[in-house]
Design an enzyme around this catalytic site. Sequence first.
Site, PDB file in Angstrom:
ATOM      1  N   SER A   1       0.808  -1.267  -0.204  1.00  0.00           N
ATOM      2  CA  SER A   1      -0.077   0.079   0.000  1.00  0.00           C
ATOM      3  C   SER A   1       0.916   1.124   0.219  1.00  0.00           C
ATOM      4  O   SER A   1       1.805   1.156   0.455  1.00  0.00           O
ATOM      5  CB  SER A   1      -0.909  -0.032   1.276  1.00  0.00           C
ATOM      6  OG  SER A   1      -1.498   1.204   1.405  1.00  0.00           O
TER       7      SER A   1
ATOM      8  N   TYR B   1      -1.898  -0.800  10.623  1.00  0.00           N
ATOM      9  CA  TYR B   1      -1.786  -1.165   8.986  1.00  0.00           C
ATOM     10  C   TYR B   1      -0.794  -0.526   8.162  1.00  0.00           C
ATOM     11  O   TYR B   1      -0.101  -1.212   7.337  1.00  0.00           O
ATOM     12  CB  TYR B   1      -3.289  -0.322   8.795  1.00  0.00           C
ATOM     13  CG  TYR B   1      -3.659  -0.348   7.077  1.00  0.00           C
ATOM     14  CD1 TYR B   1      -3.963  -1.813   6.641  1.00  0.00           C
ATOM     15  CD2 TYR B   1      -3.177   0.449   6.166  1.00  0.00           C
ATOM     16  CE1 TYR B   1      -4.202  -1.936   5.130  1.00  0.00           C
ATOM     17  CE2 TYR B   1      -3.424   0.261   4.787  1.00  0.00           C
ATOM     18  CZ  TYR B   1      -3.659  -1.134   4.342  1.00  0.00           C
ATOM     19  OH  TYR B   1      -4.007  -1.020   2.875  1.00  0.00           O
TER      20      TYR B   1
ATOM     21  N   LYS C   1       1.837  -2.790   6.473  1.00  0.00           N
ATOM     22  CA  LYS C   1       2.393  -2.683   4.913  1.00  0.00           C
ATOM     23  C   LYS C   1       3.653  -2.169   4.643  1.00  0.00           C
ATOM     24  O   LYS C   1       4.427  -2.531   3.559  1.00  0.00           O
ATOM     25  CB  LYS C   1       1.182  -1.594   4.330  1.00  0.00           C
ATOM     26  CG  LYS C   1      -0.311  -2.211   4.230  1.00  0.00           C
ATOM     27  CD  LYS C   1      -0.450  -3.272   3.223  1.00  0.00           C
ATOM     28  CE  LYS C   1      -1.685  -3.717   3.366  1.00  0.00           C
ATOM     29  NZ  LYS C   1      -1.958  -4.978   2.461  1.00  0.00           N
TER      30      LYS C   1
END
Length: 258
Positions: free
Chosen positions: A147, A162, A166
């Site tokens: 991402s 998160y 990533k």
Amino acid sequence: MTAQSLFSLKDEVAVVTGGAQGLGEQMAIGLAEAGAHVIIADLNLDNAKKVAQSLEKYGIETMAVHVDVTQKSLVENMVDEVIKNFQKIDILVTSAGVGQWVPAAEMPESDWKRVMDINLNGTFFCCQSVGRRMIEKKKGSIITISSMSGLIVNTPQCQSHYNTSKGGVIMLTKSLAAEWAPYGVRVNSIAPGYMKTQLVADLLLQYPEYAEAWTKLVPFGRFGKPEEMKGPCVFLASNAASFVTGSVVVMDGGYTIW
């Protein structure tokens, strides 16, 4: 070899984890359109079967397999089942993932572990299991889905777990690319920005003001379309990317250039 033939995946065997919906489904469609036989591996077996059935119209062989990527033994079982039915795996796309917004100071331990388990540990288990088979064959392309959040800190939402997961996927991609290059196995990553998936659409129902805040920071001024994942995925899977490994293809409409 012509430029067009470089992108052909005819008779290649591809596994797409998290392929039962969203970005994973679109990448699975792209691989099938390029001629690959596609296995949809997902926690939601019913949806995986529906997607697999929809791919039959491309004249390829397909199958749905249940997998929980956080459980190494279940990942191994999934890979064994694919090998039993298709004899090989040429392409792996690790699209299974989850997101969440929680301020770091208030984050329960369970939230941190869940996001890391699915996004980072799950990616490693899949890469490790499939990578071993590819090393034996001296051939393979692994495409992790990271991402832009592994490169920058998003705003205004709080998602430290998160972002960290990533960022870990990106470094894992580079590390595996370095280790496995001598065996002919390429490992690359696609780092999407804000994509108009159902998950994002549902979030924006709760936070409609975020849509304007996000798109103001995207030079193109819009969200990405899930089907726009097809091109980078097919490129990295194909011989067109035969000298590409350890790379991160950022497709964020320019968000990270500011």
